[in-house]
Design a protein around this motif. Structure first.
Motif, PDB file in Angstrom:
ATOM      1  N   LYS A 257      42.098  47.707  49.443  1.00  0.00           N
ATOM      2  CA  LYS A 257      41.550  46.620  50.246  1.00  0.00           C
ATOM      3  C   LYS A 257      41.316  47.036  51.677  1.00  0.00           C
ATOM      4  CE  LYS A 257      43.206  42.451  47.944  1.00  0.00           C
ATOM      5  NZ  LYS A 257      44.333  41.569  47.754  1.00  0.00           N
ATOM      6  N   ASP A 299      39.422  32.650  44.625  1.00  0.00           N
ATOM      7  CA  ASP A 299      39.162  33.867  43.838  1.00  0.00           C
ATOM      8  C   ASP A 299      39.217  33.583  42.339  1.00  0.00           C
ATOM      9  OD1 ASP A 299      39.253  34.976  46.357  1.00  0.00           O
ATOM     10  OD2 ASP A 299      41.101  36.110  46.045  1.00  0.00           O
ATOM     11  N   ASN A 312      41.901  32.577  39.922  1.00  0.00           N
ATOM     12  CA  ASN A 312      43.077  33.420  40.171  1.00  0.00           C
ATOM     13  C   ASN A 312      43.936  32.821  41.276  1.00  0.00           C
ATOM     14  OD1 ASN A 312      44.937  35.534  40.306  1.00  0.00           O
ATOM     15  ND2 ASN A 312      43.657  36.746  41.665  1.00  0.00           N
ATOM     16  N   GLU A 313      43.400  32.663  42.469  1.00  0.00           N
ATOM     17  CA  GLU A 313      44.224  32.109  43.548  1.00  0.00           C
ATOM     18  C   GLU A 313      43.359  31.598  44.682  1.00  0.00           C
ATOM     19  OE1 GLU A 313      46.388  34.789  45.986  1.00  0.00           O
ATOM     20  OE2 GLU A 313      44.919  36.387  45.822  1.00  0.00           O
TER      21      GLU A 313
HETATM   22 MG   LIG Z   1      44.338  38.109  45.583  1.00  0.00          MG
END
Ligand SMILES: [Mg+2]
Ligand SMILES: Nc1ncnc2c1ncn2[C@@H]1O[C@H](COP(=O)(O)OP(=O)(O)O)[C@@H](O)[C@H]1O
Length: 352
Positions: A257, A299, A312-313
């Protein structure tokens, strides 16, 4: 009238460095005709300072050696500002609005939001409950479930729980591989993909280094796509453009990332338009279900049928450099990065 903005960065969080990256972009791009930024750095020991050196020294941590004054944000609504703790006593520095450019623990989990509520100073982003609920992946999933928002099946494990029979339950209920993650972390810290029963213990131990609760999730297969949402209540809007991250190591991890560029971003995401529309619709539903305001990045996994998606979150203070996904989605949807910052500050200043 020019507004004074306390731009808070750093913090006691595994994402301290990420915050320094985000704030560097904010300070470079904030509209200085409309706003006077005050730089407030929180070091890794949790000490607060008003920093008055060059913004360019924040990124590598050099600001800690620069000109700065210890300070605290007063919870007293009579103050509405920072108390500078100089040699000769304290001095009040009034603040109109706070932009907490803080990621992860103590930054996007409701803690600083609580202090900001007490202070009576408007602030950018989600409130106490939304921040805390999005930070705890188990609580967030419970709320997604109660609103019919699809998300990965999981089991929550607490530190100290008896693990006898756990691997068997995972085999029966989730199947392998699984993803093991701290319930409250970020930037993929402590997240492990586990191929079979033999790896479960070590992965749980790794997750517990970051907090007392871990989630074991079924592995989802699909493109990882992300949607930016901005606004409040019925005014919440998804970005017209959604993005996709393509991790080169099978997991979108901290190095990928931020450090070694091993993650590719595709904007727009390489998914059919109908699937992108499903993402936008569900992103706003999830944002409203968790009562987010200001901003959040939602996400998803977009599955290969070209239609279905799984949430996802929600990240309530997503990476915010000018090349991070959230700002990029907004700029591709029509706002400049400077307009995005002003828009978030305006939302904070005008909310009831
Ligand atoms: Mg994440
Ligand atoms: N259930 C899952 N299935 C497949 N991949 C996952 C799953 N959970 C996490 N991952 C991978 O791990 C990364 C980090 O996990 P995530 O839940 O997003 O935690 P964080 O809050 O640290 O970003 C994701 O971006 C994805 O690449």
């Amino acid at each position: 009238m020019k507004q004074t903005v306390a731009v808070v960065f750093g913090g006691v969080s595994t994402e301290h460095e990420v915050s320094r990256m985000s704030v560097t972009s904010v300070l470079e791009n904030i509209d200085r005709e409309a706003y006077t930024p005050i730089m407030v750095g929180i070091d890794k020991a949790g000490r607060w300072f008003r920093y008055e050196g060059p913004a360019g020294a924040i990124l590598d941590g050099g600001w800690e050696q620069g000109p700065k004054t210890p300070c605290v944000l007063s919870p007293d609504r009579g103050h509405r500002g920072l108390l500078l703790l100089g040699e000769g006593g304290w001095q009040l520095l009034p603040v109109d609005v706070v932009f907490p450019v803080l990621h992860g623990k103590n930054g996007e989990d409701g803690t600083i939001q609580g202090l900001l509520e007490l202070s009576g100073i408007p602030y950018v982003g989600c409130g106490v409950a939304a921040s805390a609920n999005c930070m705890d992946k188990e609580i967030a999933k419970t709320l997604f479930d109660s609103h019919g928002i699809p998300n990965a099946r999981y089991a929550a494990v607490r530190h100290g729980d008896d693990r006898a029979g756990l691997a068997g339950r995972v085999t029966a209920q989730l199947g392998w591989p699984v993803f093991v993650k701290p319930a409250a972390s970020g930037s993929s810290v402590g997240v492990t993909r586990v191929e079979g029963p033999g790896g479960l213990d070590a992965a749980l131990d790794a997750a517990f280094l970051h907090g007392p609760k871990a989630l074991i999730e079924e592995a989802l297969v699909g493109a990882e796509v992300e949607c930016a949402v901005m606004g409040q209540g019925p005014g919440a809007r998804a970005s017209q453009v959604i993005g996709q991250i393509v991790p080169k190591r099978g997991l979108y991890d901290y190095e990928g990332k931020y450090l070694d560029g091993s993650t590719d971003l595709y904007i727009p995401a390489r998914v059919p338009e109908a699937q992108a529309q499903a993402v936008r619709t569900l992103a706003v539903r999830a944002y409203r279900a968790l009562e987010c305001r200001g901003l959040a990045r939602v996400d998803f996994f977009a599955h290969s049928d070209g239609k279905s998606v799984t949430l996802n979150e929600i990240n309530t203070m997503p990476g915010f450099t000018s090349i991070s996904m959230y700002p990029k989605l907004m700029t591709r949807s029509g706002l400049t990065y400077t307009q995005l910052i002003s828009g978030l500050l305006e939302l904070a200043l005008t909310q009831e």
